[in-house]
Design a protein around this motif. Structure first.
Motif, short mmCIF file in Angstrom:
data_model
loop_
_atom_site.label_atom_id
_atom_site.label_comp_id
_atom_site.label_asym_id
_atom_site.label_seq_id
_atom_site.Cartn_x
_atom_site.Cartn_y
_atom_site.Cartn_z
N CYS A 159 0.83 -1.21 0.00
CA CYS A 159 0.00 0.00 0.00
C CYS A 159 0.87 1.26 0.00
O CYS A 159 0.54 2.25 -0.66
CB CYS A 159 -0.93 0.01 1.21
SG CYS A 159 -2.26 -1.22 1.13
N SER A 163 0.06 3.61 -3.10
CA SER A 163 -0.91 4.62 -2.69
C SER A 163 -0.55 5.98 -3.29
O SER A 163 0.62 6.34 -3.42
CB SER A 163 -0.96 4.74 -1.17
OG SER A 163 -1.75 5.84 -0.78
N ASN A 165 -1.39 8.66 -1.78
CA ASN A 165 -1.18 9.56 -0.64
C ASN A 165 0.29 9.46 -0.22
O ASN A 165 0.64 8.91 0.83
CB ASN A 165 -2.11 9.17 0.51
CG ASN A 165 -2.15 10.22 1.61
OD1 ASN A 165 -1.41 11.21 1.55
ND2 ASN A 165 -2.98 9.99 2.61
N PHE A 211 -2.06 6.31 4.39
CA PHE A 211 -1.84 5.84 3.01
C PHE A 211 -2.51 4.49 2.77
O PHE A 211 -2.68 4.07 1.63
CB PHE A 211 -0.34 5.74 2.69
CG PHE A 211 0.41 4.71 3.48
CD1 PHE A 211 0.37 3.37 3.15
CD2 PHE A 211 1.19 5.09 4.58
CE1 PHE A 211 1.07 2.41 3.88
CE2 PHE A 211 1.90 4.15 5.30
CZ PHE A 211 1.84 2.80 4.97
N GLY A 212 -2.89 3.81 3.85
CA GLY A 212 -3.53 2.52 3.69
C GLY A 212 -4.15 2.06 4.99
O GLY A 212 -3.96 2.67 6.06
N HIS A 235 -10.78 5.47 0.09
CA HIS A 235 -10.44 5.75 -1.31
C HIS A 235 -10.53 7.24 -1.61
O HIS A 235 -9.72 7.78 -2.38
CB HIS A 235 -11.35 4.95 -2.24
CG HIS A 235 -10.99 3.50 -2.31
ND1 HIS A 235 -11.82 2.55 -2.90
CD2 HIS A 235 -9.90 2.83 -1.87
CE1 HIS A 235 -11.23 1.36 -2.81
NE2 HIS A 235 -10.08 1.50 -2.20
N GLN A 238 -7.44 8.86 -0.93
CA GLN A 238 -6.33 8.31 -1.71
C GLN A 238 -5.54 7.26 -0.94
O GLN A 238 -4.34 7.07 -1.15
CB GLN A 238 -5.39 9.42 -2.21
CG GLN A 238 -6.08 10.41 -3.15
CD GLN A 238 -5.10 11.38 -3.77
OE1 GLN A 238 -4.21 11.90 -3.11
NE2 GLN A 238 -5.24 11.61 -5.07
N ALA A 239 -6.23 6.56 -0.05
CA ALA A 239 -5.62 5.45 0.68
C ALA A 239 -6.12 4.13 0.12
O ALA A 239 -7.24 4.04 -0.39
CB ALA A 239 -5.96 5.55 2.16
N LEU A 240 -5.29 3.11 0.22
CA LEU A 240 -5.67 1.78 -0.21
C LEU A 240 -6.15 0.96 0.98
O LEU A 240 -5.76 1.22 2.12
CB LEU A 240 -4.49 1.06 -0.88
CG LEU A 240 -4.32 1.29 -2.39
CD1 LEU A 240 -3.96 2.74 -2.68
CD2 LEU A 240 -3.24 0.36 -2.96
#
Length: 953
Positions: A159, A163, A165, A211-212, A235, A238-240
């Motif tokens: 991620c 990602s 982010n 970021f995730g 999402h 912008q995070a997975l």
């Protein structure tokens, strides 16, 4: 009158070591030495000779060793487990147990880097990838990872890479994840500068800082949460999102891919793989097609062979650690192939209807249990669940646990006021009723099972019920009878070349005998049926086994302490570097972050250093392949204040005992660094010299190489680390151990259920047998080098013209003289019935050969004769007698179908298929011709394709 000895003879040593004493004398005569001791004295530098501290008693006979281990195993108490937490009881179908797990055709095979002789296990792994992709609802899955916790750590790093982010260093992990997963996440995050934020996702207000994220589905406490809206929020930031999902539950629940997850990870353990006190178990990793080049681990893909026929291979290998080195995204070098294949065949055998029926039965029993508990005043805290319940038991908690253990039952310990229950495939209605007795007040009637079973509703959330179909490919819908499955497994095994057919002379990989007496205990119930988090008093047999093994391995290596937790060589490397890192920090020298690594090192070394937060500085090798001492001194001086460690392999990756190893260690120590000695080549040292006595501070040991655990087609592996006393406080910890920090895998003792293999090997060999094994490994390698040196130059040797346990043949001149590549020779060896040696490592255009001590002189000669015959074919090309483009090497390997069809080559069918008499007597037919690697990567297919899809491609 002659007297027969009444003492049981140790027959095992002679059965493990291939050449007889008479054959050893013949081999020594060719080399010019009168004894094994004289040969090894010439091979091993005087400065480290005699450093071995191996002090083990005489070896036991096979029957005696098995009896002693059986007595140890009997100390384990195998209670009925309802602990869950990612580990569940399961039934290994008998045809899978007998025809796969206990079959050397499957467990002695190597990683399928030579696809032409690996089509069977590659197909089994493709089935595994299809299983994972279908159940998770994500288009691409890999061929397994080490365990669920390390798969979660890989997902976190994944991620971070993909990602959008990019500014964030924070990763969200749900507190509803399994505790062991959170422990490993924390360990892996810190060196990478990642902050793991553990919290309740149901209360999470702001997703922007991350970021995730990692979520558990169903949650560790049993709840099933609807994550659709939360995934959309992540999402939008912008995070997975990665979801750790239970595969059996996914037959009934909407898959993660259908509610927006970017990654799904988890374990396939409950698909037929025993608990085994924690492992080995195959983890899985699935993701979106857009991220396939960033996915960790191996990936099986479909390609075509030279005749345009379908053929499988490992796809996109350029993204793996052995190619990318310090730029690698993961250091994984082994997977859990044997266990993934068991899970794969479990799904093949049961099919989609069978898996769904198992899941429905588990859930129905759990629902009935929950209703009965509610009648008894213990309503579960979950409204929706699959197989796990959490109960508020208040001040009765301890008494319930005590009563359960009196009945041979383990419940999950949560805290002083709560406990948990997880049912599984092995649970019966009678066991559900037995559980009710634990909670009922004295004299109170138990719930009526039959009435509850008739009236209890499901507890799965309606919006999350699975609607999509899965496992529609014919392979999952045909082999449901034992006859059909048995024949399918035999068909796949017949496609492959494993140690049960022929020598596998792989340099650096030590493919030696995996004796039947070593393998037998693996499937004993006393070892297989124990939950890794069972109370300590129930695992006394495992405690003795691991204590014995730690002591024997310390004796073999000269180290003072050992951890058996790392469940792969790459994990051992990582744990070793973490110990060094923690040691420096404990001394107020946390700035030490430079890791010196020779240019010849295994690809895992620089990848591991990068994962451990270190900066890799490459040290040059000299013309003889040794570490360049001048360059080492210069680099150590340049980085002295920040020098953390040196990673070297010994004997070297070039197959030589370097004379200057003590000086190498002294240089690093003089500048405040620690010495990590990679144990990949320990098979040349056991009983002869000890890394912990000639300068090593830490080593990982490949139990799947030197100590006889089989490779299983590419895994399992075990990579324990030995350390000197000053590093002992920094060995891996675990939530279930005294030292709780620093876990590197999910279970406290890693792949515990295969440790009996190494225990048996070391007990049967004894000190003298282990020493003799190292000597004969050196003898066999030098014999091959001497037999072949007039045909192929031996690239590196020591001061006296000798090699260690492996030798490198230089094939590069053949490209100019005959247009023949190292790959051509490797593929031609298949026609002679051999797996190729290691290709182009550590030097491009070479073959690295390691015969091990287990191969007989007859097999060594058969291999040498094949290599010499191939050299004669090359000479025929050089003389113009064979065409440079149309010759047996360029078109190898040759399939039976090819020989039966129209023949268009300038050489004959007999030369193609039967180059020596050995092939006439026992021919291995490769199922496919040479595989087209480029086509496979350009037309990536990584799940079972339909016939129509393949024809369209």
């Amino acid at each position: 009158m002659t007297h027969t000895s009444l003492t049981t003879a140790n027959e095992f040593i002679a059965r493990h070591i291939g050449p007889t004493e008479a054959e050893q004398r013949r081999m020594l005569e060719l080399l010019g030495y009168d004894s094994l001791d004289a040969l090894t004295d010439a091979v091993i530098p005087a400065g480290i000779r005699g450093t071995s501290t191996l002090d083990l008693p005489a070896g036991l006979g096979e029957a005696e060793a098995l009896a002693r281990l059986k007595a140890i195993a009997a100390q384990n108490r195998t209670f009925t487990s309802y602990i869950g937490q990612g580990y569940y009881g399961t039934h290994t179908p008998a045809p899978i147990l007998r025809n796969l797990l206990e079959n050397p055709a499957w467990y002695t095979a190597y990683t399928p880097y030579q696809p032409e002789i690996s089509q069977g296990r590659l197909e089994a792994l493709l089935n595994f990838q299809t299983l994972i992709s279908d159940l998770t609802g994500l288009p691409i899955a890999n061929a397994s990872l080490l365990d669920e916790a390390t798969a979660a750590a890989e997902a976190m790093a994944f991620c971070k890479r993909v990602s959008k982010n990019k500014a964030s260093q924070r990763f969200f992990a749900s507190r509803h994840c399994h505790p062991q997963t959170l422990d490993v996440l924390t360990t892996r995050a810190e060196p990478l500068g990642i902050e793991v934020v553990i919290g309740d996702e149901l209360q999470l207000e702001d997703t922007a800082p991350f970021f995730g994220a990692l979520l558990q589905y169903p949650a560790t406490d049993g709840d099933i949460h609807d994550y659709r809206a939360l995934v959309e929020r992540f999402h939008a930031s912008q995070a997975l999102v990665a979801v750790a999902a239970d595969l059996l539950a996914l037959t009934l629940l909407a898959p993660p891919g259908e509610f927006g997850a970017d990654v799904a990870i988890g374990t396939a353990q409950r698909f037929g793989v025993p608990l085994g006190f924690g492992g080995p178990h195959a983890a899985y990793f699935a993701t979106l097609d857009a991220y396939k080049r960033d996915m960790p681990g191996r990936l099986v893909g479909l390609s075509v062979d030279a005749h345009g026929e379908p053929a499988l291979r490992l796809a996109m290998q350029t993204r793996e650690q052995h190619i990318r080195r310090e730029k690698a995204t993961s250091n994984i070098c082994t997977a859990q192939v044997l266990l993934a294949n068991i899970a794969s065949m479990y799904a093949v055998y049961h099919g989609p209807q069978g898996l769904t029926a198992i899941a429905r039965r588990v859930h129905r029993l759990t629902a009935v249990l929950a209703d009965g508990l509610a009648q008894l005043g213990f309503a579960p805290q979950q409204l929706h669940f699959f197989d796990t319940l959490t109960l508020a038991t208040g001040e009765r908690t301890a008494a319930i646990h005590e009563a359960a253990r009196a009945l041979g039952i383990n419940l999950r310990e949560i805290d002083d006021a709560h406990l948990g229950l997880s049912l599984d495939e092995t649970t019966t209605p009678a066991q559900v009723q037995a559980l009710w007795t634990l909670f009922a007040e004295p004299g109170r009637a138990l719930p009526d099972f039959d009435s509850l079973a008739a009236g209890t509703a499901d507890a799965l959330p309606a919006p999350l019920l699975r609607q999509s179909r899965f496992l529609q490919h014919p392979v999952f819908n045909r082999y449901h009878s034992e006859t059909e499955l048995m024949r399918y497994l035999r068909k796949l095994a017949d496609k492959d070349l494993a140690l049960d057919r022929a020598m596998i002379p792989l340099g650096s990989c030590t493919m030696k005998l995996n004796a039947a007496s070593e393998m037998i205990p693996v499937t004993w119930a006393e070892f297989g049926n124990l939950h890794p988090f069972a109370p300590a008093e129930q695992s006394l047999g495992y405690r003795q086994l691991t204590s014995d093994l730690e002591a024997m391995l310390c004796s073999a290596t000269g180290y003072d302490a050992l951890s058996l937790q790392p469940n792969a060589g790459s994990q051992g490397e990582y744990a070793g570097l973490l110990a060094i890192r923690a040691y420096h920090r404990s001394r107020g020298e946390g700035e030490r972050d430079v890791c010196l690594i020779p240019a010849s090192a295994h690809g895992t070394n620089p990848a591991t250093a990068q994962m451990a937060g270190m900066r890799v500085v490459v040290v040059a090798c000299d013309a003889r392949g040794n570490v360049d001492l001048d360059d080492l001194r210069a680099k150590a001086e340049e980085h002295g204040a920040r020098l953390s460690a040196l990673m070297i392999t010994y004997p070297s990756t070039h197959g030589v005992f370097e004379e200057g190893v003590r000086e190498i260690c002294d240089i690093v120590h003089a500048h405040g660094g620690q010495v990590y000695i990679d144990g990949a080549n320990l098979n040349a040292m056991v009983g002869l010299c000890a890394p912990g006595r000639f300068g090593g501070d830490v080593s990982h040991l490949n139990l799947h190489k030197t100590f006889c655990i089989p490779h299983g087609g590419g895994g399992p592996g075990v990579g324990p680390i030995g350390v000197k006393a000053h590093l002992a406080p920094f060995l891996p910890g675990h939530g279930r151990m005294l030292r709780q920090e620093g876990a590197v895998c999910a279970a406290p003792y890693g792949s515990a259920s295969i440790l009996p293999i190494t225990w048996m090997y070391m007990k049967m060999m004894g000190g003298e047998g282990l020493r003799r094994a190292s000597q004969v490994a050196i003898l066999n390698a030098n014999y091959i080098a001497r037999r072949l040196e007039e045909h192929y130059p031996v690239l590196y040797s020591g001061e006296r013209g000798l090699v260690a346990h492996e030798c490198i043949l230089d094939l590069r001149p053949l490209k100019d003289s005959a247009g023949i590549s190292v790959e051509d020779v490797a593929k031609r060896l298949i026609d002679y019935g051999f797996h190729a040696p290691t290709m182009s490592f550590p030097v491009a255009g070479t073959l690295m050969i390691e015969p091990t001590e287990s191969e007989s002189l007859a097999e060594l000669e058969r291999f040498c004769e094949a290599m010499i015959a191939i050299r004669e074919e090359i000479r025929a090309i050089e003389r113009g007698e064979l065409d440079r483009a149309d010759n047996p090497l360029r078109h190898a390997p040759h399939t039976a179908r090819q020989l039966a069809g129209e023949w268009t080559h300038g050489y004959g069918r007999e030369q193609a298929a039967y180059p020596t008499r050995a092939q006439v007597e026992a021919k291995y037919w490769p199922p496919v011709g040479r595989v087209d690697n480029v086509f496979g990567d350009r037309n990536l297919v990584c799940a079972c394709p339909s016939i129509e899809a393949y024809q369209d491609a």
